[in-house]
Design an enzyme around this catalytic site. Structure first.
Site, PDB file in Angstrom:
ATOM      1  CE  LYS A   1      -8.731  -2.005   4.471  1.00  0.00           C
ATOM      2  NZ  LYS A   1      -8.826  -3.262   3.814  1.00  0.00           N
TER       3      LYS A   1
ATOM      4  CD1 TRP B   1      -2.072  -2.309   1.679  1.00  0.00           C
ATOM      5  CD2 TRP B   1      -2.919  -1.307  -0.132  1.00  0.00           C
ATOM      6  NE1 TRP B   1      -3.028  -3.142   1.143  1.00  0.00           N
ATOM      7  CE2 TRP B   1      -3.562  -2.555   0.042  1.00  0.00           C
ATOM      8  CE3 TRP B   1      -3.292  -0.503  -1.217  1.00  0.00           C
ATOM      9  CZ2 TRP B   1      -4.557  -3.015  -0.837  1.00  0.00           C
ATOM     10  CZ3 TRP B   1      -4.291  -0.951  -2.086  1.00  0.00           C
ATOM     11  CH2 TRP B   1      -4.899  -2.199  -1.883  1.00  0.00           C
TER      12      TRP B   1
ATOM     13  CG  ASP C   1      -3.191   3.837   3.798  1.00  0.00           C
ATOM     14  OD1 ASP C   1      -4.209   3.666   4.497  1.00  0.00           O
ATOM     15  OD2 ASP C   1      -2.917   3.137   2.802  1.00  0.00           O
TER      16      ASP C   1
HETATM   17  N1  PMP Z   1      -4.401   1.196   1.926  1.00  0.00           N
HETATM   18  C1  PMP Z   1      -4.526   0.122   2.736  1.00  0.00           C
HETATM   19  C2  PMP Z   1      -3.634   0.009   3.924  1.00  0.00           C
HETATM   20  C3  PMP Z   1      -5.487  -0.841   2.444  1.00  0.00           C
HETATM   21  O1  PMP Z   1      -5.609  -1.913   3.233  1.00  0.00           O
HETATM   22  C4  PMP Z   1      -6.324  -0.685   1.315  1.00  0.00           C
HETATM   23  C5  PMP Z   1      -7.397  -1.670   0.952  1.00  0.00           C
HETATM   24  N2  PMP Z   1      -7.241  -2.940   1.350  1.00  0.00           N
HETATM   25  C6  PMP Z   1      -6.134   0.424   0.503  1.00  0.00           C
HETATM   26  C7  PMP Z   1      -5.178   1.354   0.846  1.00  0.00           C
HETATM   27  C8  PMP Z   1      -6.990   0.649  -0.715  1.00  0.00           C
HETATM   28  O2  PMP Z   1      -8.178   1.128  -0.233  1.00  0.00           O
HETATM   29  P1  PMP Z   1      -9.476   1.385  -1.109  1.00  0.00           P
HETATM   30  O3  PMP Z   1      -9.945   0.081  -1.599  1.00  0.00           O
HETATM   31  O4  PMP Z   1     -10.394   2.028  -0.104  1.00  0.00           O
HETATM   32  O5  PMP Z   1      -9.114   2.326  -2.197  1.00  0.00           O
END
Ligand code: PMP
Length: 371
Positions: free
Chosen positions: A206, A101, A182
């Site tokens: 989550k 991420w 994030d």
């Molecule tokens: N950052 C993290 C730490 C995540 O776990 C996720 C999704 N699993 C995302 C970003 C992407 O998020 P989204 O699907 O809300 O765009």
């Protein structure tokens, strides 16, 4: 009707009490003759819902007055672009890569403007550790320093002590450079020193509520720096000035998030919730470490995630069999992310200790039958 033991990484399980209340209020929200998702976002009913959600979130995280809370859309993925659009102001930003991420965040920022890779912990496609903050070389002129404090796929988490050391190292080497994180997969899992950050963001699906809602907590001096040409709706300043209602927000998701915040408060707040979370993770890691090598965590003990616990079995065939058998036994969501394989149990706030106990029994039985 029985509910499965749900270890999904996201969208993830929600508290039963929250789902029950949403069900009770679905046809008629408190006597208005409609559900909350069927009425104007500017009316009295929804205005009260979003104000209460913000107030409860501020209570839970002890958010200082000089921070704004924004209820946005587009997921955390949009934040990977929106953060640099709003904060770069023609400069460069520092990025730390500790998993998938933060890597995506870095790549997106590099599309928007200038991003500098400070360090990556990647080792042959594996991410298993965090670098010591004192060893990082910070840019004193960076617009911000970005990290992902919980890597959902690799199960690498910056715990409270790491956050503190990073903040101190950054403050000493690059005074005034704001930390940006994030926190999608561990926000609200424990108390948080919001004041260490310039901006915190999280996809809701989550620990917050339904997908379709993205939370941003931003220090107010960082508003109003968006690059010229930033679309109106992507400028945090505009969203802050309009109380997240520049256009129609995700009303139902905000309503459910508000119920989740009340549920967390009723459980005693984040310190109480964190104690349960630590216990769930402690038991699962102990079972993995005590399995004689049958189950294996690849993550450094110091940064093992409390929320996402990826682990391996001796061979991929056994992992596939584990997933299949777990589903037959009534578990959901134990398959590891497709990019890494293996098993992953996500232990978000709404996963009860009993679910972990059931998982441990299953893991014991599976090992006995397959070791
Ligand atoms: N950052 C993290 C730490 C995540 O776990 C996720 C999704 N699993 C995302 C970003 C992407 O998020 P989204 O699907 O809300 O765009």
């Amino acid at each position: 009707m029985t509910r499965a033991w749900n270890f999904s990484a996201g969208p993830a399980t929600l508290p039963v009490e929250v789902l029950q209340q949403a069900r009770e209020e679905l046809l008629d929200w408190r006597g208005i003759g409609a559900s909350i998702m069927e009425v104007s976002h500017r009316g009295k009913a929804f205005s009260g819902v979003i104000a209460a959600a913000e107030a409860d979130l501020r209570d839970l995280l002890a958010i200082p007055e000089n921070y704004r809370v924004l209820f946005l859309q587009g997921g955390q993925t949009l934040q990977f672009a929106q953060v640099p659009m709003n904060l770069l102001a023609g400069r460069s930003a520092d990025y730390l890569i500790t998993g998938t991420w933060s890597q995506k965040a870095y790549k997106e920022a590099a599309k928007v403007g200038k991003a500098r890779l400070v360090a990556s912990t990647e080792d042959n496609g594996h991410f298993t550790r965090l670098p010591e903050p004192g060893e990082l070389r910070f840019d004193r002129d960076a617009a911000y320093f970005h990290l992902c404090t919980n890597e959902t796929i690799h199960g690498v988490e910056a715990h409270e002590d790491y956050e503190a050391r990073l903040f101190d190292a950054l403050s000493a080497a690059a005074p005034g450079v704001p930390l940006v994180s994030d926190m999608s997969s561990h926000i609200l899992s424990r108390p948080l020193a919001v004041r260490r950050y310039g901006l915190i963001s999280a996809g809701a699906q989550k620990n917050i509520g339904p997908s379709g809602l993205t939370l941003v907590i931003v220090r107010d001096d960082l508003l109003g720096r968006a690059a010229a040409g930033t679309p109106t709706i992507l400028d945090y300043r505009n969203q802050a000035d309009n109380d997240s209602m520049l256009n129609t927000p995700s009303t139902f998701a905000i309503y459910v998030a508000g119920l989740v915040f009340k549920w967390l408060k009723a459980r005693g707040g984040l310190a109480a919730v964190a104690a349960v979370n630590r216990e769930k993770a402690r038991r699962l890691y102990a079972a993995i470490d005590g399995s004689g090598g049958f189950y294996r965590s690849e993550v450094d003990v110091a940064c093992r995630s409390i929320m996402n616990v990826p682990f391996r079995l001796p061979v991929p065939e056994l992992e596939a069999r584990f997933v299949q058998a777990s589903e037959a036994a009534g578990f959901i969501g134990l398959k590891g992310h497709k990019s890494v394989g293996g098993i992953r149990a996500s232990l978000y706030n709404a996963v009860p200790l009993e679910a972990v106990e059931a998982l441990l029994r299953f893991m014991d039985e599976f090992r006995a039958a397959n070791a």
